[in-house]
Design an enzyme around this catalytic site. Structure first.
Site, PDB file in Angstrom:
ATOM      1  N   CYS A 150       0.844  -1.202   0.000  1.00 13.15           N
ATOM      2  CA  CYS A 150       0.000   0.000   0.000  1.00 13.15           C
ATOM      3  C   CYS A 150       0.882   1.256   0.000  1.00 13.15           C
ATOM      4  O   CYS A 150       1.479   1.577  -1.019  1.00 13.15           O
ATOM      5  CB  CYS A 150      -0.979  -0.037   1.173  1.00 13.15           C
ATOM      6  SG  CYS A 150      -2.360   1.124   0.954  1.00 13.15           S
ATOM      7  N   HIS A 194      -3.624  -5.012   0.798  1.00 13.06           N
ATOM      8  CA  HIS A 194      -3.087  -5.399   2.099  1.00 13.06           C
ATOM      9  C   HIS A 194      -3.109  -6.918   2.258  1.00 13.06           C
ATOM     10  O   HIS A 194      -4.044  -7.472   2.838  1.00 13.06           O
ATOM     11  CB  HIS A 194      -3.895  -4.735   3.221  1.00 13.06           C
ATOM     12  CG  HIS A 194      -3.608  -3.291   3.378  1.00 13.06           C
ATOM     13  ND1 HIS A 194      -2.665  -2.810   4.269  1.00 13.06           N
ATOM     14  CD2 HIS A 194      -4.119  -2.207   2.743  1.00 13.06           C
ATOM     15  CE1 HIS A 194      -2.607  -1.496   4.179  1.00 13.06           C
ATOM     16  NE2 HIS A 194      -3.488  -1.098   3.262  1.00 13.06           N
ATOM     17  N   GLU A 227      -1.609  -8.696   4.296  1.00 13.22           N
ATOM     18  CA  GLU A 227      -1.612  -9.082   5.715  1.00 13.22           C
ATOM     19  C   GLU A 227      -3.016  -9.188   6.292  1.00 13.22           C
ATOM     20  O   GLU A 227      -3.209  -9.743   7.389  1.00 13.22           O
ATOM     21  CB  GLU A 227      -0.774  -8.091   6.538  1.00 13.22           C
ATOM     22  CG  GLU A 227      -1.455  -6.812   6.931  1.00 13.22           C
ATOM     23  CD  GLU A 227      -1.557  -5.766   5.831  1.00 13.22           C
ATOM     24  OE1 GLU A 227      -2.068  -4.665   6.098  1.00 13.22           O
ATOM     25  OE2 GLU A 227      -1.108  -6.048   4.694  1.00 13.22           O
TER      26      GLU A 227
END
Length: 228
Positions: A115, A209, A211
């Site tokens: 990002c 993202h 994660e």
């Protein structure tokens, strides 16, 4: 090398963070980042903001680098005036992470920008950003999802060959690509969702993202490159 590669992850620096009975300044990182690196086979090391002149020494100790998401990049770094919708600057973090990126590029350390990290990678290589787009951060504080289509023949497509739905939360995007970067994935509206250097050491940025999801393939590709 043997064992699990050491992957540095840049962090936030926040004031007045509360835990237990304490409220203190903190270097912090959403737990999804180190957990993703660990699941993919790496050892995670947090890299709080430091003086930029120490970036090269930090990177020299790493096998790979992740530049995490976070606040908007200050537009001065790409020669623009702030848009009213651009967030307040994080100057110490900008300076530190730009120095980390440049050190990783110079040393050939595998690098993943996530990002904001992808945007900083683009800026570090002379690119620019669109300071506001609609449709990629619908509800404040809530990650959305949208499909991302890989560009065939890219490193990203080698890791994730099919169109996938990704967790997303951003209101800025790549405009002019930095020197040596190519787009390696797009959203349906044409937004550049991943960039990479096609030659040399493994350098990839993704606008979403990972994660916040279950797909480990991009980070697994970083870990593989870091273990060579």
């Amino acid at each position: 090398m043997s064992g699990r590669p050491l992957i540095g992850i840049s962090t936030y620096a926040e004031s007045g963070v509360r835990w237990g009975v304490w409220q203190l300044d903190a270097a912090l990182l959403p737990a999804g980042y180190p957990r993703l690196v660990q699941r993919a086979g790496g050892l995670a090391a947090m890299l709080p903001p430091d003086a930029p002149e120490h970036a090269a020494a930090a990177v020299a100790r790493l096998d790979g680098l992740v530049v995490a998401g976070g606040p908007d990049v200050e537009p001065v770094h790409y020669g623009a005036e702030p848009d009213p919708r651009t967030g307040p600057p994080a100057r110490a973090r900008d300076a530190w992470e730009l120095a980390l990126i440049r050190a990783a590029l110079e040393r050939g350390v595998p690098l993943l920008g996530i990002c904001r990290g992808m945007q900083l990678l683009n800026v570090a290589l002379g690119g620019t950003l669109v300071q506001h787009i609609d449709g990629h951060a619908e509800v404040p504080g809530v990650f959305g999802r949208h499909p991302v289509k890989p560009v065939p023949g890219t490193r990203y497509a080698g890791a994730v060959p099919e169109e996938t739905s990704v967790p997303t939360y951003h209101h800025q995007a790549v405009d002019r690509l930095g020197t040596g970067l190519i787009p390696s994935a797009h959203a349906e509206d044409g937004t550049v969702e991943a960039v990479e250097r096609p030659d040399g050491p493994w350098v990839v940025g993704v606008q979403w993202h990972p994660e916040m999801g279950d797909d480990e393939r991009v980070v697994s590709a970083l870990i593989t490159a870091a273990g060579v």
